[in-house]
Design an enzyme around this catalytic site. Structure first.
Site, PDB file in Angstrom:
ATOM      1  N   ASP A  92      10.443  -3.010   3.598  1.00 12.96           N
ATOM      2  CA  ASP A  92       9.330  -2.580   4.711  1.00 12.96           C
ATOM      3  C   ASP A  92       8.261  -3.327   4.590  1.00 12.96           C
ATOM      4  OD1 ASP A  92       8.842  -0.195   6.706  1.00 12.96           O
ATOM      5  OD2 ASP A  92       6.941  -0.299   5.570  1.00 12.96           O
ATOM      6  N   TYR A  94      -0.135  -6.693   6.379  1.00  9.13           N
ATOM      7  CA  TYR A  94      -0.063  -6.717   4.848  1.00  9.13           C
ATOM      8  C   TYR A  94      -0.487  -8.129   4.303  1.00  9.13           C
ATOM      9  CZ  TYR A  94       2.566  -2.546   5.315  1.00  9.13           C
ATOM     10  OH  TYR A  94       3.216  -0.929   5.841  1.00  9.13           O
ATOM     11  N   LYS A 108       5.991  -4.996  11.536  1.00 17.01           N
ATOM     12  CA  LYS A 108       5.188  -4.031  12.457  1.00 17.01           C
ATOM     13  C   LYS A 108       4.152  -5.101  13.337  1.00 17.01           C
ATOM     14  CE  LYS A 108       5.360  -0.555   9.008  1.00 17.01           C
ATOM     15  NZ  LYS A 108       5.912  -1.291   7.825  1.00 17.01           N
ATOM     16  N   HIS A 137       2.595  -0.846  14.866  1.00 18.67           N
ATOM     17  CA  HIS A 137       1.923  -0.421  13.808  1.00 18.67           C
ATOM     18  C   HIS A 137       1.058   0.588  13.974  1.00 18.67           C
ATOM     19  CE1 HIS A 137       0.755  -1.937   9.735  1.00 18.67           C
ATOM     20  NE2 HIS A 137       0.951  -0.550   9.606  1.00 18.67           N
TER      21      HIS A 137
END
Length: 335
Positions: free
Chosen positions: A57, A62, A91, A124
């Site tokens: 994931d 990130y 995302k 997201h």
């Protein structure tokens, strides 16, 4: 390049799956990647795949998709997994919501992961922000100027969704999902979506059980993935005020008593509570021992009783830690 490490011989577990509306099997226990450092990520991804994780994931925001991809590519090269065995998820960040920017954002993440398609791709957050070019800053984050200005754009979710549907048609994405959507937004999306969302990913833990949101999504045929399963624990290193002042779920008497009764850790009990609700979970673990404990939650050799499930759910106080309105001007998506 991945820092060299000697692959260890690890036990291998077969994780449970959730059947999606199209018959696909979503791995129920995924390996989260939020906050994996550049140094840790490649080996953490590699060992998680060795253990049996089949869902990774990730997200543009990130900032570690490239290093996570290094671990995946090495695992494929070493024969640990085949690409088709692994669900790779990413995302779309909200600065790329405009139709003319969606494709480039997806292709950038595909390139960083080193894959030709995403098994799962989420919006997201249901917020559109002003575009920030890759060359200016990547990932762009919340602030338009990189410091303090939150600049919104007027892109509706429908425009973003239709751009993503085109990429499904082209085979770059296999399943679409939404993250941080409330039920009203999901209800609206389902009225026009040509490609139905397969998964809703939202913050779920005993302090924020989200019973009605889960019931609605599942009633519409969506699977639900819980993130931040340990509640405030996920946000302590961010120095988030809510998390710093909230009692740790690991110290809650209800959780510790149930953990002692089953001879399990508090983390295992919290994940089991989610899994028994039919939710997928995506805990992040840097250490292989913790990765193994998290994955073994899917085993049916131990189960929480109905009474224990209810006691844990009774901790619900609708306490949400990942609320953009707490930090960013005009981002009231949960109000």
């Amino acid at each position: 390049m991945v820092k060299d490490f000697k692959p260890a011989k690890l036990p291998h577990y077969r994780e449970p799956t959730i059947i999606l509306f199209d018959g696909s099997q979503l791995p129920q226990i995924g390996a989260g990647t939020w906050k994996h450092s550049d140094e840790i990520a490649p080996k953490a991804i590699y060992t998680s795949l060795q253990l049996g994780y089949r869902l990774l994931d990730g997200a543009c925001d990130y900032g570690n998709e490239k290093v996570c991809g290094e671990g995946l590519r090495r695992a494929i090269a070493d024969g640990v997994v085949k690409r088709e065995d692994v669900w790779v998820a990413s995302k779309l960040w909200q600065t790329f919501h405009a139709m003319e920017h969606v494709r480039a954002a997806v292709q950038k993440s595909l390139e960083d992961w080193g894959v030709e398609y995403f098994d799962l791709y989420y919006i997201h957050f249901p917020i559109s922000l002003a575009y920030v070019p890759f060359e200016t800053r990547y990932p762009p984050g919340w602030y338009y100027d990189g410091e303090s200005e939150v600049r919104h754009s007027r892109v509706p979710i429908r425009e973003t969704w239709e751009a993503l549907e085109e990429l499904v048609d082209e085979g770059l994405i296999r399943h679409l999902g939404v993250s941080n959507f409330n039920s009203a937004l999901l209800m609206d999306l389902l009225k026009y979506a040509r490609v139905k969302p397969a998964i809703l990913q939202i913050e779920i833990h005993p302090y924020n059980a989200q019973l009605r949101a889960v019931d609605y999504a599942q009633s519409q045929g969506l699977a639900v993935t819980a993130y931040s399963s340990f509640g405030p624990q996920s946000f302590l290193e961010l120095k988030m005020s809510k998390a710093l002042h909230a009692p740790s779920l690991f110290m809650q008497p209800v959780v510790t008593q149930i953990a002692d009764a089953h001879n399990k850790t508090q983390a295992e009990v919290l994940l089991k509570w989610a899994v028994q609700r039919g939710l997928a979970v995506v805990p992040k673990a840097d250490d292989v021992r913790l990765q193994e404990l998290n994955l073994r939650v899917g085993e049916t050799s131990w189960m929480l009783s109905e009474e224990e499930m209810e006691r844990i759910s009774g901790l619900d106080m609708h306490l949400r830690f990942n609320d953009p309105a707490d930090e960013f001007e005009g981002c009231h998506i949960f109000s």
